[in-house]
Write an enzyme that holds these catalytic residues in place. Structure first.
Site, PDB file in Angstrom:
ATOM      1  N   GLU A 193      36.431  32.683  36.701  1.00 12.43           N
ATOM      2  CA  GLU A 193      36.229  33.784  37.648  1.00 12.43           C
ATOM      3  C   GLU A 193      35.461  33.343  38.895  1.00 12.43           C
ATOM      4  O   GLU A 193      34.724  34.122  39.510  1.00 12.43           O
ATOM      5  CB  GLU A 193      35.537  34.976  36.971  1.00 12.43           C
ATOM      6  CG  GLU A 193      36.316  35.512  35.785  1.00 12.43           C
ATOM      7  CD  GLU A 193      35.700  36.741  35.161  1.00 12.43           C
ATOM      8  OE1 GLU A 193      34.801  37.352  35.774  1.00 12.43           O
ATOM      9  OE2 GLU A 193      36.129  37.106  34.045  1.00 12.43           O
TER      10      GLU A 193
ATOM     11  N   ARG B 298      45.168  31.210  36.272  1.00 13.90           N
ATOM     12  CA  ARG B 298      46.285  31.875  35.584  1.00 13.90           C
ATOM     13  C   ARG B 298      46.702  33.121  36.347  1.00 13.90           C
ATOM     14  O   ARG B 298      45.963  33.657  37.179  1.00 13.90           O
ATOM     15  CB  ARG B 298      45.886  32.281  34.161  1.00 13.90           C
ATOM     16  CG  ARG B 298      44.798  33.348  34.082  1.00 13.90           C
ATOM     17  CD  ARG B 298      44.689  33.892  32.665  1.00 13.90           C
ATOM     18  NE  ARG B 298      43.571  34.813  32.465  1.00 13.90           N
ATOM     19  CZ  ARG B 298      43.580  36.102  32.783  1.00 13.90           C
ATOM     20  NH1 ARG B 298      44.648  36.636  33.352  1.00 13.90           N
ATOM     21  NH2 ARG B 298      42.531  36.858  32.540  1.00 13.90           N
TER      22      ARG B 298
ATOM     23  N   ASP C  16      39.404  47.800  37.394  1.00 14.87           N
ATOM     24  CA  ASP C  16      40.403  46.867  36.864  1.00 14.87           C
ATOM     25  C   ASP C  16      41.788  47.355  37.296  1.00 14.87           C
ATOM     26  O   ASP C  16      42.034  47.526  38.484  1.00 14.87           O
ATOM     27  CB  ASP C  16      40.241  46.776  35.342  1.00 14.87           C
ATOM     28  CG  ASP C  16      40.813  45.503  34.753  1.00 14.87           C
ATOM     29  OD1 ASP C  16      41.853  45.036  35.231  1.00 14.87           O
ATOM     30  OD2 ASP C  16      40.244  44.968  33.779  1.00 14.87           O
TER      31      ASP C  16
END
Length: 280
Positions: free
Chosen positions: A116, A95, A191
């Site tokens: 992942e 995605r 992140d």
């Protein structure tokens, strides 16, 4: 510096805060709920739009509307809400994830596998007409991307590396990748990130419960602890770009904090850089 609650929302996987100066609102997404949120700090007005599939990022377009990094590729919403694909590239088990618009108006869109898996992601430059250039080298969980105030450096996070890397940026393409700042195992995973007007790099720490600022030389100079374990990304917003907004997640937590999934804000955290809308 203490966080306030901007939007008390139980997002599964809040991500990608982006200030849209044309509308005076913050745009952010809940990836796993397939929703795009907007928030106007002045009025408190909010909107929520369903995308129909997982959405990793939503950014303003130069002519109005949004460019979105979806599960199956990159799409465009017009000012009237009409949707069309710019680049449709479905890959089973993969995605779209975080994305950012470069100073030249191109979108740098990242992907990742749901499991992942190492090397299962990508980072691709996409122009307004849909032309693509992939960044060479392995990518696993493509995350934060941002540019220095002079546009000569591009910062990038592939989360499992526990690093922020930096590239030289020639105004169009990135090259010369090298480490900028490294995190320890106890710090969580880097992140989403943003760059301030002084060249400082702010990064949200997944499983680290904090936002950090690194100076232009890569030295850690500020840690802001948050009441949630999984902050996901940060961006400056508000009329003067002085407030730092932080998206958060509750997914995968056995006992999430009551504010997990909320949109947080650090008032007066610094001064951000004006964003560039997508040129498409």
């Amino acid at each position: 510096m203490k966080p306030d609650v901007a939007v008390r929302e139980g997002a599964e996987l809040g991500e990608g805060p982006t200030w849209d100066p044309a509308t005076g609102r913050l745009i952010w997404v809940d990836i796993l709920a397939s929703r795009i949120h907007t928030y106007e700090p002045g009025s408190g007005r909010r909107t929520v739009m369903a995308t129909g599939q997982h959405v990793g990022a939503a950014k303003p377009r130069a002519g109005g509307g949004l460019v979105v990094n979806l599960r199956d590729g990159v799409g465009l919403y017009g000012p009237d809400g009409a949707f069309r694909w710019l680049l449709r590239d479905p890959v089973p088990g993969r995605r779209g994830n975080d994305a950012a618009v470069a100073p030249d108006g191109a979108l740098w869109a990242g992907t990742m596998r749901y499991d992942e898996a190492p090397g299962g992601g990508s980072l691709t430059r996409i122009t307004g007409d849909g032309a693509t250039t992939a960044v060479p080298g392995p990518v696993s969980v493509s995350n934060g991307t941002g540019w220095s105030p002079d546009g000569r450096l591009m910062y990038y996070v592939d989360s499992p590396t526990r690093r922020i890397d930096v590239f030289d940026f020639d105004g169009r393409l990135a090259h010369g990748r090298r480490p900028f700042a490294a995190l320890g195992d106890e710090d969580g995973f880097p992140d989403g990130l943003t760059v301030d007007a002084e060249g400082g790099v702010w990064v949200a720490l997944w499983d680290g419960g904090a936002v950090r600022r690194y100076g232009p030389d890569g030295t850690l100079d500020l840690v802001v602890e948050l009441p949630v374990r999984r902050p996901t990304a940060c961006a400056f917003g508000g009329p003067g770009l002085t407030d730092l907004y932080v998206t958060t997640a509750r997914t995968g937590l056995r006992q999430p904090h009551p504010l997990s999934g909320a949109l947080l804000v650090l008032p007066g955290a610094g001064r951000g850089l004006p964003g560039t809308p997508f040129a498409g």
